[in-house]
Design a protein around this motif. Structure first.
Motif, PDB file in Angstrom:
ATOM      1  N   ALA A 154       0.828  -1.234   0.071  1.00  0.00           N
ATOM      2  CA  ALA A 154      -0.131  -0.053   0.051  1.00  0.00           C
ATOM      3  C   ALA A 154       0.777   1.255   0.026  1.00  0.00           C
ATOM      4  O   ALA A 154       0.695   2.162  -0.628  1.00  0.00           O
ATOM      5  N   ALA A 155       1.952   1.247   0.825  1.00  0.00           N
ATOM      6  CA  ALA A 155       2.800   2.316   0.748  1.00  0.00           C
ATOM      7  C   ALA A 155       3.490   2.550  -0.508  1.00  0.00           C
ATOM      8  O   ALA A 155       3.626   3.807  -1.091  1.00  0.00           O
ATOM      9  N   VAL A 156       3.960   1.434  -1.109  1.00  0.00           N
ATOM     10  CA  VAL A 156       4.579   1.478  -2.544  1.00  0.00           C
ATOM     11  C   VAL A 156       3.499   2.155  -3.443  1.00  0.00           C
ATOM     12  O   VAL A 156       3.955   2.993  -4.280  1.00  0.00           O
ATOM     13  N   LEU A 157       2.169   1.670  -3.465  1.00  0.00           N
ATOM     14  CA  LEU A 157       1.408   2.087  -4.323  1.00  0.00           C
ATOM     15  C   LEU A 157       0.990   3.767  -4.008  1.00  0.00           C
ATOM     16  O   LEU A 157       0.927   4.410  -5.001  1.00  0.00           O
ATOM     17  N   GLY A 158       0.727   3.946  -2.936  1.00  0.00           N
ATOM     18  CA  GLY A 158       0.524   5.455  -2.717  1.00  0.00           C
ATOM     19  C   GLY A 158       1.886   6.241  -3.171  1.00  0.00           C
ATOM     20  O   GLY A 158       1.588   7.450  -3.715  1.00  0.00           O
ATOM     21  N   TRP A 159       3.215   5.826  -2.763  1.00  0.00           N
ATOM     22  CA  TRP A 159       4.306   6.446  -3.149  1.00  0.00           C
ATOM     23  C   TRP A 159       4.472   6.645  -4.931  1.00  0.00           C
ATOM     24  O   TRP A 159       4.451   7.658  -5.476  1.00  0.00           O
ATOM     25  N   GLY A 160       4.083   5.496  -5.487  1.00  0.00           N
ATOM     26  CA  GLY A 160       4.105   5.411  -6.851  1.00  0.00           C
ATOM     27  C   GLY A 160       3.050   6.229  -7.609  1.00  0.00           C
ATOM     28  O   GLY A 160       3.225   6.881  -8.570  1.00  0.00           O
ATOM     29  N   TRP A 161       1.860   6.515  -6.842  1.00  0.00           N
ATOM     30  CA  TRP A 161       0.652   7.080  -7.292  1.00  0.00           C
ATOM     31  C   TRP A 161       1.252   8.724  -7.556  1.00  0.00           C
ATOM     32  O   TRP A 161       1.040   9.493  -8.502  1.00  0.00           O
ATOM     33  N   TRP A 162       2.022   8.991  -6.503  1.00  0.00           N
ATOM     34  CA  TRP A 162       2.209  10.659  -6.426  1.00  0.00           C
ATOM     35  C   TRP A 162       3.454  10.771  -7.336  1.00  0.00           C
ATOM     36  O   TRP A 162       3.221  11.924  -8.071  1.00  0.00           O
ATOM     37  N   VAL A 163       4.344   9.932  -7.521  1.00  0.00           N
ATOM     38  CA  VAL A 163       5.381  10.113  -8.509  1.00  0.00           C
ATOM     39  C   VAL A 163       4.993  10.088  -9.939  1.00  0.00           C
ATOM     40  O   VAL A 163       5.467  11.070 -10.666  1.00  0.00           O
ATOM     41  N   ILE A 164       3.829   9.134 -10.377  1.00  0.00           N
ATOM     42  CA  ILE A 164       3.402   9.522 -11.756  1.00  0.00           C
ATOM     43  C   ILE A 164       2.770  10.660 -12.054  1.00  0.00           C
ATOM     44  O   ILE A 164       2.789  11.206 -13.097  1.00  0.00           O
ATOM     45  N   GLY A 165       2.123  11.138 -11.025  1.00  0.00           N
ATOM     46  CA  GLY A 165       1.441  12.439 -11.385  1.00  0.00           C
ATOM     47  C   GLY A 165       2.355  13.412 -11.490  1.00  0.00           C
ATOM     48  O   GLY A 165       2.448  14.318 -12.498  1.00  0.00           O
ATOM     49  N   ARG A 166       3.512  13.594 -10.666  1.00  0.00           N
ATOM     50  CA  ARG A 166       4.553  14.565 -10.834  1.00  0.00           C
ATOM     51  C   ARG A 166       5.410  14.423 -12.242  1.00  0.00           C
ATOM     52  O   ARG A 166       5.569  15.439 -12.889  1.00  0.00           O
ATOM     53  N   ASN A 167       5.561  13.161 -12.709  1.00  0.00           N
ATOM     54  CA  ASN A 167       6.170  12.920 -13.744  1.00  0.00           C
ATOM     55  C   ASN A 167       5.214  13.343 -15.043  1.00  0.00           C
ATOM     56  O   ASN A 167       5.919  13.863 -15.775  1.00  0.00           O
ATOM     57  N   TRP A 168       4.012  13.021 -14.971  1.00  0.00           N
ATOM     58  CA  TRP A 168       3.039  13.526 -15.987  1.00  0.00           C
ATOM     59  C   TRP A 168       3.068  14.699 -16.430  1.00  0.00           C
ATOM     60  O   TRP A 168       3.245  15.175 -17.294  1.00  0.00           O
ATOM     61  N   ARG A 169       3.177  15.568 -15.289  1.00  0.00           N
ATOM     62  CA  ARG A 169       3.084  16.967 -15.131  1.00  0.00           C
ATOM     63  C   ARG A 169       4.357  17.542 -15.921  1.00  0.00           C
ATOM     64  O   ARG A 169       4.523  18.849 -16.336  1.00  0.00           O
ATOM     65  N   SER A 170       5.522  16.802 -15.664  1.00  0.00           N
ATOM     66  CA  SER A 170       6.834  17.279 -16.129  1.00  0.00           C
ATOM     67  C   SER A 170       6.712  17.252 -17.544  1.00  0.00           C
ATOM     68  O   SER A 170       7.718  17.937 -18.263  1.00  0.00           O
ATOM     69  N   TRP A 171       6.005  16.833 -18.497  1.00  0.00           N
ATOM     70  CA  TRP A 171       6.202  16.427 -19.832  1.00  0.00           C
ATOM     71  C   TRP A 171       5.256  17.502 -20.667  1.00  0.00           C
ATOM     72  O   TRP A 171       4.440  18.026 -20.277  1.00  0.00           O
ATOM     73  N   GLY A 172       6.175  18.062 -21.586  1.00  0.00           N
ATOM     74  CA  GLY A 172       5.659  19.221 -22.456  1.00  0.00           C
ATOM     75  C   GLY A 172       6.549  19.138 -23.940  1.00  0.00           C
ATOM     76  O   GLY A 172       7.614  18.602 -23.838  1.00  0.00           O
ATOM     77  N   TYR A 173       6.014  19.745 -24.817  1.00  0.00           N
ATOM     78  CA  TYR A 173       6.674  20.075 -25.976  1.00  0.00           C
ATOM     79  C   TYR A 173       6.073  21.351 -26.492  1.00  0.00           C
ATOM     80  O   TYR A 173       5.015  21.885 -26.314  1.00  0.00           O
ATOM     81  N   ALA A 174       7.036  21.854 -27.309  1.00  0.00           N
ATOM     82  CA  ALA A 174       6.637  23.340 -27.821  1.00  0.00           C
ATOM     83  C   ALA A 174       7.531  23.320 -29.532  1.00  0.00           C
ATOM     84  O   ALA A 174       8.586  22.646 -29.729  1.00  0.00           O
ATOM     85  N   GLU A 175       6.657  23.491 -30.332  1.00  0.00           N
ATOM     86  CA  GLU A 175       6.908  23.458 -31.851  1.00  0.00           C
ATOM     87  C   GLU A 175       7.573  25.047 -31.957  1.00  0.00           C
ATOM     88  O   GLU A 175       6.849  26.083 -31.621  1.00  0.00           O
ATOM     89  N   ARG A 176       8.885  25.243 -32.568  1.00  0.00           N
ATOM     90  CA  ARG A 176       9.303  26.337 -33.159  1.00  0.00           C
ATOM     91  C   ARG A 176       9.515  26.491 -34.581  1.00  0.00           C
ATOM     92  O   ARG A 176       9.271  25.494 -35.108  1.00  0.00           O
ATOM     93  N   GLY A 177       9.919  27.244 -35.042  1.00  0.00           N
ATOM     94  CA  GLY A 177      10.283  27.850 -36.318  1.00  0.00           C
ATOM     95  C   GLY A 177      11.218  26.618 -36.948  1.00  0.00           C
ATOM     96  O   GLY A 177      10.715  26.336 -38.291  1.00  0.00           O
ATOM     97  N   ASP A 178      12.147  26.421 -36.240  1.00  0.00           N
ATOM     98  CA  ASP A 178      13.385  25.658 -37.116  1.00  0.00           C
ATOM     99  C   ASP A 178      13.477  24.307 -36.206  1.00  0.00           C
ATOM    100  O   ASP A 178      14.306  23.347 -36.423  1.00  0.00           O
ATOM    101  N   ASP A 179      12.772  24.165 -34.925  1.00  0.00           N
ATOM    102  CA  ASP A 179      13.108  22.995 -34.034  1.00  0.00           C
ATOM    103  C   ASP A 179      12.064  22.696 -33.240  1.00  0.00           C
ATOM    104  O   ASP A 179      10.753  23.445 -32.987  1.00  0.00           O
ATOM    105  N   LEU A 180      12.116  21.396 -32.512  1.00  0.00           N
ATOM    106  CA  LEU A 180      10.911  21.091 -31.726  1.00  0.00           C
ATOM    107  C   LEU A 180      11.548  20.648 -30.256  1.00  0.00           C
ATOM    108  O   LEU A 180      12.733  20.389 -30.239  1.00  0.00           O
ATOM    109  N   LEU A 181      10.970  21.463 -29.338  1.00  0.00           N
ATOM    110  CA  LEU A 181      11.666  21.084 -27.960  1.00  0.00           C
ATOM    111  C   LEU A 181      10.784  19.993 -27.200  1.00  0.00           C
ATOM    112  O   LEU A 181       9.538  20.170 -27.157  1.00  0.00           O
TER     113      LEU A 181
END
Length: 164
Positions: free
Chosen positions: A61-88
């Motif tokens: 249960a502790a592993v599940l709770g910790w993993g649940w929190w980590v997954i949420g933080r990791n998901w929020r960290s993903w992002g991308y941006a399209e620029r004129g000459d490249d993709l970030l």
């Protein structure tokens, strides 16, 4: 210069990935944590006693709770941006990463979705360049966005590479 601007330059229009990616990863975490936790508790309970089995369930249960929190933080960290000459592409909480992929360096663009991703209505776009260090992937995109991004990146890659 602040560390946040190093990995997510300001002034860019950052696109987040779908919340369904977070849901999928949490479902997988819950499935495996419960399966392994219950199997471990049963084995420990039969061998050492049911008091120890309760400890195994508490750890699961502790592993599940910790993993649940980590997954949420990791998901929020993903992002991308399209620029004129490249993709970030940026992601990561503990170890932050920013990948800049020039459109002219792209060799091909993959779109993949396994059975679980298709069930949750998401896909992954992966960019391949001549140098594996500059390859990038964007998981958790709705199919329409993955298709749009694939077509746009392929067209931009072709147009930029034509001048080489």
């Amino acid at each position: 210069m602040a560390m946040d601007t190093l990995f997510a330059p300001p002034g860019e229009r950052w696109q987040p990935v779908s919340p369904r990616l977070c849901q999928l990863r949490r479902v997988i975490l819950a499935f495996w944590t419960c399966l392994l936790g219950l199997a471990g508790a049963l084995a420990v309970g039969l061998v050492l006693g049911w008091g120890y089995a309760a400890a195994v369930v508490a750890v699961a249960a502790a592993v599940l709770g910790w993993g649940w929190w980590v997954i949420g933080r990791n998901w929020r960290s993903w992002g991308y941006a399209e620029r004129g000459d490249d993709l970030l592409v940026t992601h990561g909480v503990l170890f932050r990463t920013l990948v800049v992929v020039p459109y002219g360096r792209m060799q091909f663009v993959d779109v993949t979705a396994g059975p679980a991703e298709r069930k949750f209505g998401i896909a992954k776009v992966q960019l391949h360049t001549a140098t594996p260090a500059t390859d990038a992937e964007i998981p958790g995109l709705p199919p329409e966005e993955a298709e749009r991004l694939r077509d746009r990146l392929a067209a931009l890659g072709e147009a930029r590479a034509a001048g080489l």
